[in-house]
Design a protein around this motif. Sequence first.
Motif, PDB file in Angstrom:
ATOM      1  N   GLY A 140     -16.011   3.058 -21.155  1.00  0.00           N
ATOM      2  CA  GLY A 140     -16.354   4.001 -19.881  1.00  0.00           C
ATOM      3  C   GLY A 140     -15.913   5.222 -20.207  1.00  0.00           C
ATOM      4  O   GLY A 140     -16.638   6.275 -19.862  1.00  0.00           O
ATOM      5  N   LEU A 141     -14.630   5.418 -20.591  1.00  0.00           N
ATOM      6  CA  LEU A 141     -14.056   6.816 -20.941  1.00  0.00           C
ATOM      7  C   LEU A 141     -15.008   7.613 -21.817  1.00  0.00           C
ATOM      8  O   LEU A 141     -15.363   8.614 -21.513  1.00  0.00           O
ATOM      9  N   GLU A 142     -15.151   7.058 -22.893  1.00  0.00           N
ATOM     10  CA  GLU A 142     -16.186   7.720 -23.757  1.00  0.00           C
ATOM     11  C   GLU A 142     -17.774   7.931 -23.266  1.00  0.00           C
ATOM     12  O   GLU A 142     -18.089   9.058 -23.657  1.00  0.00           O
ATOM     13  N   ALA A 143     -18.274   7.299 -22.247  1.00  0.00           N
ATOM     14  CA  ALA A 143     -19.267   7.629 -21.635  1.00  0.00           C
ATOM     15  C   ALA A 143     -19.242   8.201 -20.537  1.00  0.00           C
ATOM     16  O   ALA A 143     -20.226   8.572 -19.653  1.00  0.00           O
ATOM     17  N   GLY A 144     -18.115   8.918 -19.995  1.00  0.00           N
ATOM     18  CA  GLY A 144     -18.083   9.611 -19.047  1.00  0.00           C
ATOM     19  C   GLY A 144     -17.844   9.312 -17.693  1.00  0.00           C
ATOM     20  O   GLY A 144     -18.145   9.820 -16.755  1.00  0.00           O
ATOM     21  N   VAL A 145     -17.117   8.032 -17.591  1.00  0.00           N
ATOM     22  CA  VAL A 145     -16.712   7.498 -16.251  1.00  0.00           C
ATOM     23  C   VAL A 145     -16.181   8.073 -15.388  1.00  0.00           C
ATOM     24  O   VAL A 145     -15.049   8.991 -15.918  1.00  0.00           O
ATOM     25  N   SER A 146     -16.287   8.292 -14.035  1.00  0.00           N
ATOM     26  CA  SER A 146     -15.547   9.163 -13.090  1.00  0.00           C
ATOM     27  C   SER A 146     -14.289   8.251 -12.325  1.00  0.00           C
ATOM     28  O   SER A 146     -13.359   9.156 -12.156  1.00  0.00           O
ATOM     29  N   VAL A 147     -14.557   7.276 -12.354  1.00  0.00           N
ATOM     30  CA  VAL A 147     -13.469   6.366 -11.673  1.00  0.00           C
ATOM     31  C   VAL A 147     -13.478   4.994 -12.244  1.00  0.00           C
ATOM     32  O   VAL A 147     -14.580   4.262 -12.596  1.00  0.00           O
ATOM     33  N   LEU A 148     -12.120   4.332 -12.284  1.00  0.00           N
ATOM     34  CA  LEU A 148     -11.848   3.150 -12.650  1.00  0.00           C
ATOM     35  C   LEU A 148     -11.164   2.410 -11.684  1.00  0.00           C
ATOM     36  O   LEU A 148     -10.004   2.900 -11.565  1.00  0.00           O
ATOM     37  N   ASP A 149     -11.431   1.222 -11.431  1.00  0.00           N
ATOM     38  CA  ASP A 149     -10.807   0.346 -10.502  1.00  0.00           C
ATOM     39  C   ASP A 149      -9.631  -0.498 -11.268  1.00  0.00           C
ATOM     40  O   ASP A 149     -10.007  -0.740 -12.554  1.00  0.00           O
ATOM     41  N   SER A 150      -8.485  -0.633 -10.752  1.00  0.00           N
ATOM     42  CA  SER A 150      -7.490  -1.676 -11.553  1.00  0.00           C
ATOM     43  C   SER A 150      -6.541  -1.922 -10.415  1.00  0.00           C
ATOM     44  O   SER A 150      -6.457  -1.550  -9.126  1.00  0.00           O
ATOM     45  N   SER A 151      -5.774  -3.019 -10.829  1.00  0.00           N
ATOM     46  CA  SER A 151      -4.871  -3.596  -9.769  1.00  0.00           C
ATOM     47  C   SER A 151      -3.475  -3.802 -10.397  1.00  0.00           C
ATOM     48  O   SER A 151      -3.421  -4.221 -11.634  1.00  0.00           O
ATOM     49  N   VAL A 152      -2.486  -3.229  -9.816  1.00  0.00           N
ATOM     50  CA  VAL A 152      -1.058  -3.194 -10.285  1.00  0.00           C
ATOM     51  C   VAL A 152      -0.708  -4.742 -10.744  1.00  0.00           C
ATOM     52  O   VAL A 152      -1.017  -5.702  -9.966  1.00  0.00           O
ATOM     53  N   ALA A 153      -0.213  -4.816 -11.908  1.00  0.00           N
ATOM     54  CA  ALA A 153       0.422  -6.043 -12.444  1.00  0.00           C
ATOM     55  C   ALA A 153      -0.770  -6.774 -12.950  1.00  0.00           C
ATOM     56  O   ALA A 153      -0.610  -8.157 -13.563  1.00  0.00           O
ATOM     57  N   GLY A 154      -2.142  -6.567 -12.751  1.00  0.00           N
ATOM     58  CA  GLY A 154      -3.341  -7.372 -13.314  1.00  0.00           C
ATOM     59  C   GLY A 154      -3.395  -8.424 -12.321  1.00  0.00           C
ATOM     60  O   GLY A 154      -4.101  -9.529 -12.555  1.00  0.00           O
ATOM     61  N   LEU A 160       5.311   1.277 -12.469  1.00  0.00           N
ATOM     62  CA  LEU A 160       5.980   0.364 -13.224  1.00  0.00           C
ATOM     63  C   LEU A 160       6.964  -0.407 -11.970  1.00  0.00           C
ATOM     64  O   LEU A 160       7.091  -1.469 -11.942  1.00  0.00           O
ATOM     65  N   SER A 161       7.714   0.699 -11.311  1.00  0.00           N
ATOM     66  CA  SER A 161       8.572   0.143 -10.317  1.00  0.00           C
ATOM     67  C   SER A 161       7.716  -0.650  -9.073  1.00  0.00           C
ATOM     68  O   SER A 161       8.330  -1.715  -8.581  1.00  0.00           O
ATOM     69  N   VAL A 162       6.453  -0.485  -8.719  1.00  0.00           N
ATOM     70  CA  VAL A 162       5.812  -1.002  -7.935  1.00  0.00           C
ATOM     71  C   VAL A 162       5.168  -2.469  -8.613  1.00  0.00           C
ATOM     72  O   VAL A 162       5.099  -3.576  -8.007  1.00  0.00           O
ATOM     73  N   SER A 163       5.064  -2.531  -9.739  1.00  0.00           N
ATOM     74  CA  SER A 163       4.701  -3.548 -10.633  1.00  0.00           C
ATOM     75  C   SER A 163       5.874  -4.770 -10.507  1.00  0.00           C
ATOM     76  O   SER A 163       5.818  -5.853 -10.193  1.00  0.00           O
ATOM     77  N   ALA A 164       7.072  -4.152 -10.609  1.00  0.00           N
ATOM     78  CA  ALA A 164       8.263  -5.262 -10.577  1.00  0.00           C
ATOM     79  C   ALA A 164       8.473  -5.636  -9.212  1.00  0.00           C
ATOM     80  O   ALA A 164       8.920  -6.739  -8.989  1.00  0.00           O
ATOM     81  N   TRP A 165       8.200  -4.884  -8.328  1.00  0.00           N
ATOM     82  CA  TRP A 165       8.385  -5.266  -7.030  1.00  0.00           C
ATOM     83  C   TRP A 165       7.588  -6.407  -6.523  1.00  0.00           C
ATOM     84  O   TRP A 165       7.744  -7.558  -5.871  1.00  0.00           O
ATOM     85  N   ILE A 166       6.036  -6.157  -6.983  1.00  0.00           N
ATOM     86  CA  ILE A 166       5.170  -7.199  -6.754  1.00  0.00           C
ATOM     87  C   ILE A 166       5.045  -8.577  -7.134  1.00  0.00           C
ATOM     88  O   ILE A 166       5.162  -9.649  -6.769  1.00  0.00           O
ATOM     89  N   VAL A 203       1.030  -1.221   0.086  1.00  0.00           N
ATOM     90  CA  VAL A 203       0.152   0.098  -0.145  1.00  0.00           C
ATOM     91  C   VAL A 203       0.729   1.178  -0.078  1.00  0.00           C
ATOM     92  O   VAL A 203       0.737   2.108  -0.704  1.00  0.00           O
ATOM     93  N   ASN A 204       1.797   1.223   0.771  1.00  0.00           N
ATOM     94  CA  ASN A 204       2.708   2.545   1.002  1.00  0.00           C
ATOM     95  C   ASN A 204       3.601   2.875  -0.167  1.00  0.00           C
ATOM     96  O   ASN A 204       3.663   4.052  -0.829  1.00  0.00           O
ATOM     97  N   ARG A 205       3.924   1.506  -1.174  1.00  0.00           N
ATOM     98  CA  ARG A 205       4.588   1.855  -2.321  1.00  0.00           C
ATOM     99  C   ARG A 205       3.583   2.381  -3.317  1.00  0.00           C
ATOM    100  O   ARG A 205       4.056   3.579  -4.207  1.00  0.00           O
ATOM    101  N   LEU A 206       2.406   1.820  -3.322  1.00  0.00           N
ATOM    102  CA  LEU A 206       1.489   2.333  -4.327  1.00  0.00           C
ATOM    103  C   LEU A 206       1.019   4.140  -4.309  1.00  0.00           C
ATOM    104  O   LEU A 206       0.819   4.575  -5.110  1.00  0.00           O
ATOM    105  N   ALA A 207       1.175   4.398  -2.723  1.00  0.00           N
ATOM    106  CA  ALA A 207       0.533   5.579  -2.360  1.00  0.00           C
ATOM    107  C   ALA A 207       1.729   6.710  -2.864  1.00  0.00           C
ATOM    108  O   ALA A 207       1.527   7.671  -3.110  1.00  0.00           O
TER     109      ALA A 207
END
Length: 299
Positions: free
Chosen positions: A216-230, A268-274, A30-34
Amino acid sequence: MTVRICEVGPRDGLQNEPEHLSPRQRAEFVNRLAGTGLTAVEVTSFVNPARVPRMSAAEEVCAGVESASGVTFAGLVLNERGYARLAATPLVEARVAFCVTETFNQRNQGRSVEQSLAEAGAIVTAAHADGRRASVTLAASFGCPFEGEVDPGRVLSIAERVAATGVDELVFADTIGVGVPRQVTHLLGGAAGFGIPLGLHLHNTRNTGYANAYAGLEAGVSVLDSSVAGIGGCPFAPDATGNIATEDLVYLLEREGVDTGVDLDALLSVSAWITDVLGRQLPGQLLRAGRFPRAQGVI
């Protein structure tokens, strides 16, 4: 144009992975992502550790999270017991989730949809009384692993009732990664009149996650959830694999001229770490392919 990205790797990402990270490692994640410019990070979930062992010791994880300017730290709750646990931590946002189909909701939460809807309203009220933000995620909005196709009219009817609770944000979740852009456009368009920010929680199980994010972007979405490294998935949904990767999403948005406020190199650094912590290749593509254009002199 700007889009808020909510990083769910420490919660939805880790909950379905075979590795069991310690509370210290999860707090470090969490701290790295922040430190990447992300403005929202889902830290953990307050659920029964016997059912979701990867999310045990949630309070210990929260205690290890360092304050970060401009970053909202959130926790997932499924019921009022979970919210009571969250309320004893420094987290400033409660993310309530329930499934829109009866079979999935009973398996996931042991409640009818009607019961979960009422409880979500109570949690929103309690969170606001405590000075917290509250969002509600409608799981399986695009398809159910047990009931199949989901009537979008049903989803929007539930969504309208959720919006009436005064919730700060409403998120439609493609929990098992079956959705297509047509569905995204339909749901976001149908909910546009509710007067609240709308979000998407997308999985890339069938390789449509990024197309859905763009829709979603084209439809005006405000927030997108995602997870580093998938990383990630749902332990109670058969074949529910990883989320869309945060770094891949940020690359897409940046190339489209969308402001995310995220430092892609730091991400990308956090992705490499996880990836190193989990000890295997993860689904995210950008870490392997590299940025474009590459820095001058790099082949």
